[in-house]
Scaffold this active site. Sequence first.
Site, PDB file in Angstrom:
ATOM      1  N   GLU A 107       0.866  -1.177   0.000  1.00  0.00           N
ATOM      2  CA  GLU A 107       0.000   0.000   0.000  1.00  0.00           C
ATOM      3  C   GLU A 107       0.901   1.225   0.000  1.00  0.00           C
ATOM      4  OE1 GLU A 107      -1.049   3.179   1.062  1.00  0.00           O
ATOM      5  OE2 GLU A 107      -1.912   2.517   2.970  1.00  0.00           O
ATOM      6  N   GLU A 121       3.991   8.205  -4.455  1.00  0.00           N
ATOM      7  CA  GLU A 121       4.936   7.559  -3.539  1.00  0.00           C
ATOM      8  C   GLU A 121       5.846   6.558  -4.253  1.00  0.00           C
ATOM      9  OE1 GLU A 121       3.148   5.967  -0.048  1.00  0.00           O
ATOM     10  OE2 GLU A 121       2.298   7.882   0.574  1.00  0.00           O
TER      11      GLU A 121
END
Length: 707
Positions: free
Chosen positions: A187, A196
Amino acid sequence: MNSLISKTLIPPISLSSSTRLTLTPNSLRHFKLHLPRLMSSDSSHRLFQLKLDPLTGNSEWVVIEDNDDLPDCPKELLLATTSYLDMLNDSCRNKAFRSAIERTVTKPCHVLDIGAGTGLLSMMAARAMGLNGTVTACESYLPMAKLMRKVLHRNRMGKAISLFNKRSDELEVGVDIPSRADVLVSEILDSELLGEGLIPTLQHAYDKLLVENPLTVPFRAVTYGQLVESTYLWKLHDLSGIEAKVSDGIHLVPTGSDSIIQVKSRQYPMHCDAIREEIKLLSEPFEIFEFDFWKRPESNGETKVQVKVIDDGNIHAIVSWWVLQLDREGTVFYSTAPRWINSPANIGYRDWCDHWKQCVWFFRGKGMSVSRGEEVLLEASHTETSVSYNLNAQVPKNDTRQHDHNIRDFQLLLSPERIAIYGDSKWRSSVLAAVRNALQGRVNPLCVVVDDSIFLTLLAANLSKTSHVLSLFPGLREKGAQYLETVVKANCFSMDRVEVPEKRKPCLTLHDTRGKKVDMLIGEPYYYANEGMLPWQNLRFWKDRTLLDPVLSEDSLIMPCKGILKACAMSLPDLWSSRCCLGDVEGFDHSIVNTTLSACGELPAPKEGPFLPFSVWQCGEIKVKFTEGGICHGFVLWVDWIMDTDNSIVISTGPEHRYWKQGVKLLSKPVAVGINGCNSNSEYGSTIVEVLFEPSSSELILKHAFL
């Protein structure tokens, strides 16, 4: 909105001494809040932490070895202001991952968890295999890796999960892990999805760490968008268009130089439900990109979408979000869509949370005028870490924002909030009045702009034809000087009356001012790239003023004249719930993380949670009650800047103003309050607040006692 906000009942306080204040329930308000996500630098064996002195603007990278703490900063605070707690309180997220992992990991195998955090997904995978398989977890952020070890130990999972304090691209098969993994659970998603490093992380995992045709959780992500009209969103990026409606003689964006001040070309995370009443939907939702986790992704992608317009208007922006399909069968989903989207029943609505929001991309200028039934062509492209949009080839291929780096050097990139402030007619009028009054009767004044305000620089030079302006621009530096050279002619003065020091100096001397004492020292205060700081940290202006004292004339004027710290008690149910203490999270005990993450309700004395900077207005519903009691979840603090000696011109950064962040102090437990004294034994009638501000460190300590 402004009419809903009452005046604070907090009187001016001395910021250099301990002060006792009384708050009554009349200051109780209801908000849903925004809490920013804080990113930190990572390394496999040590932590590189950026340490910023808010009162000087100086920063340095501090290296922390495995057993070290950050100098002058408790180890817990490294994680207390991150979004980990908010994520772990997102029950919809947790349930979705648990369900998908249990559907995917059905037999003993090798599972790899990238960006493991507290180890929740790793423990889910180990439990799904009956502790008979292999789970490899990598967490590169050292403080979190340490915390994960504690969580694993608390849940007796230490032997079932191999934890590596490394980036996933530093793992080696045969060295760190015995074999390639059969299943990937991860995640590493942000509000934009890719920010990210999702794509490069998956690419390396497929190349070096995973078997051929692995199973993955999540399985797929799809991004969606919707074209919107919104005056509020327009004001956040089109300073040229806004300034055309202002007639104060100051031209931050001169005619013909529309691109001189811009926002950075990127998607901006935002709680769009908070501005639903200010958004006009100009299209139905449409699919943009599909990212498959189950195969190696491409670094770049492009798509074109033909979008039908459903109403007349101007397209100012695109609101985007994503939907995760977590399992291969397509039965488990999670969505970040705004609440006005009619999601399928198997997706549903999540509780308010801050770690994933919607994103907004601004289209240049006044937007594109469209009519109902018209079709427009949206071009979208993505790199490894971001998504960008173009409407009907509106931005040419040599667009300064994306392609021509030489031209971009002559642009000043500011935050959306800063552009909105510079375009706000009421703010401009207040600042103009303060500076005009300050210049009255002064001949050949030397004016020093101590912060990064380009508006004050232009104002001081424009209003007095005999003034000499020295702008320090501690953050903008040469960018500020280059900007001034571009706009001086349009603002009716020449650069021989404005000066920007070539090198940053700790303080000015009479040599720098050519022997002349400073007549006016002014600031908003505003420090470039520091918008996310706590409001009282702009008291850096106070320190700057003190350092410049030797060069000030006896009758020098200081603007702002003072800052008043204000506070009010608020009902903040959503924010408090997103940061409340953890216990059982999908069957795993997380109570051990509460102190480190500064969870509400679980901090042993004398520890307490930090102040959190955020935009209070991002709440969806604002309800002010002056005649009823309610539940108090914390205190909101801000600074009102008094710009003149008559105390008549005030620039407030309070919660009724959208463009500033406030500081929030959450209570360990919510408190029921009443009005006009206690209405019952369970309600409090008032509270005593004690505030201590330490000027040398900008640390603010707030203590309270409900009565």
